[in-house]
Design an enzyme around this catalytic site. Structure first.
Site, mmCIF file in Angstrom:
data_model
loop_
_atom_site.group_PDB
_atom_site.id
_atom_site.type_symbol
_atom_site.label_atom_id
_atom_site.label_comp_id
_atom_site.label_asym_id
_atom_site.label_seq_id
_atom_site.Cartn_x
_atom_site.Cartn_y
_atom_site.Cartn_z
ATOM 1 N N ASP A 31 0.853 -1.189 0.000
ATOM 2 C CA ASP A 31 0.000 0.000 0.000
ATOM 3 C C ASP A 31 0.888 1.238 0.000
ATOM 4 O OD1 ASP A 31 -3.205 0.559 0.950
ATOM 5 O OD2 ASP A 31 -1.789 2.211 1.133
ATOM 6 N N ASN A 87 -13.255 -2.938 2.222
ATOM 7 C CA ASN A 87 -14.265 -1.895 2.303
ATOM 8 C C ASN A 87 -15.210 -2.017 1.112
ATOM 9 O OD1 ASN A 87 -13.169 -0.642 4.643
ATOM 10 N ND2 ASN A 87 -11.598 0.320 3.373
ATOM 11 N N HIS A 100 -10.378 -4.987 -3.549
ATOM 12 C CA HIS A 100 -9.072 -5.356 -3.000
ATOM 13 C C HIS A 100 -9.229 -5.703 -1.531
ATOM 14 C CE1 HIS A 100 -9.735 -1.031 -2.607
ATOM 15 N NE2 HIS A 100 -9.052 -1.091 -1.470
ATOM 16 N N HIS A 102 -7.227 -5.584 2.055
ATOM 17 C CA HIS A 102 -6.070 -5.076 2.802
ATOM 18 C C HIS A 102 -5.509 -6.208 3.663
ATOM 19 C CE1 HIS A 102 -6.943 -0.668 2.210
ATOM 20 N NE2 HIS A 102 -8.147 -1.135 2.001
HETATM 21 P P1 5GP Z 1 -9.739 1.589 0.078
HETATM 22 O O1 5GP Z 1 -9.826 2.879 0.851
HETATM 23 O O2 5GP Z 1 -10.345 1.738 -1.307
HETATM 24 O O3 5GP Z 1 -10.222 0.396 0.820
HETATM 25 O O4 5GP Z 1 -8.191 1.321 -0.107
HETATM 26 C C1 5GP Z 1 -7.439 1.878 -1.135
HETATM 27 C C2 5GP Z 1 -5.988 1.758 -0.725
HETATM 28 O O5 5GP Z 1 -5.205 1.940 -1.886
HETATM 29 C C3 5GP Z 1 -5.545 2.831 0.297
HETATM 30 O O6 5GP Z 1 -5.030 2.174 1.454
HETATM 31 C C4 5GP Z 1 -4.489 3.628 -0.452
HETATM 32 O O7 5GP Z 1 -3.417 4.015 0.375
HETATM 33 C C5 5GP Z 1 -4.055 2.669 -1.543
HETATM 34 N N1 5GP Z 1 -3.617 3.304 -2.769
HETATM 35 C C6 5GP Z 1 -4.233 4.338 -3.431
HETATM 36 N N2 5GP Z 1 -3.565 4.640 -4.549
HETATM 37 C C7 5GP Z 1 -2.510 3.784 -4.627
HETATM 38 C C8 5GP Z 1 -1.458 3.617 -5.586
HETATM 39 O O8 5GP Z 1 -1.352 4.305 -6.590
HETATM 40 N N3 5GP Z 1 -0.547 2.638 -5.314
HETATM 41 C C9 5GP Z 1 -0.637 1.842 -4.198
HETATM 42 N N4 5GP Z 1 0.318 0.918 -4.032
HETATM 43 N N5 5GP Z 1 -1.622 1.979 -3.287
HETATM 44 C C10 5GP Z 1 -2.548 2.938 -3.505
#
Ligand code: 5GP
Ligand code: ZN
Length: 113
Positions: A31, A87, A100, A102
């Site tokens: 992440d 989420n 995805h 985590h």
């Molecule tokens: P969500 O909030 O959708 O459950 O999680 C999205 C996750 O993707 C967040 O923890 C955020 O830090 C991560 N993230 C967002 N953009 C990028 C990216 O460009 N590269 C990587 N490796 N992680 C990302």
């Protein structure tokens, strides 16, 4: 593949990421803004926006995310404890609308997950 999806771009190689694993049906990356000492994202290669959009024909791909989580878990030191978070929806904290999981290990700052 969805053009404006950052995870699809990481999967097809047009956007950089730090890869932990490349599997047949999914990838594992670090992440970009970790909320724990180990914070990986387990991402199916197929573009599914969220949990609510998973079709029964895709359940095997989703099951595989847990198999990959087990695989990563076995590489952890110590108690091999980890937390899995998915989420579903903006109000639940989802910001990237490509499904995805985590994978978090170590002291976790739950804010923002
Ligand atoms: P969500 O909030 O959708 O459950 O999680 C999205 C996750 O993707 C967040 O923890 C955020 O830090 C991560 N993230 C967002 N953009 C990028 C990216 O460009 N590269 C990587 N490796 N992680 C990302
Ligand atoms: Zn996508």
């Amino acid at each position: 593949m969805k053009n404006n999806c950052i995870f699809c771009q990481i999967i097809d190689g047009t956007l950089n990421a730090t890869f932990i694993l490349k599997e047949e049906n999914c990838i594992v990356i670090k992440d970009i803004a970790p909320k724990a000492p180990i914070h990986y994202l387990i991402i199916p290669k197929v573009h599914i926006p969220d949990v609510a959009s998973i079709s029964p024909s895709q359940f095997d791909v989703i099951t595989n995310l847990f198999a990959v989580a087990q695989k990563i878990g076995k590489t952890l030191p110590g108690s091999q404890a980890y937390k899995l978070v998915i989420n579903n929806g903006h109000d639940a904290g989802q910001r990237v609308f490509h499904l995805h999981m985590h994978f978090l290990s170590g002291p976790i700052s739950i804010q923002g997950i």
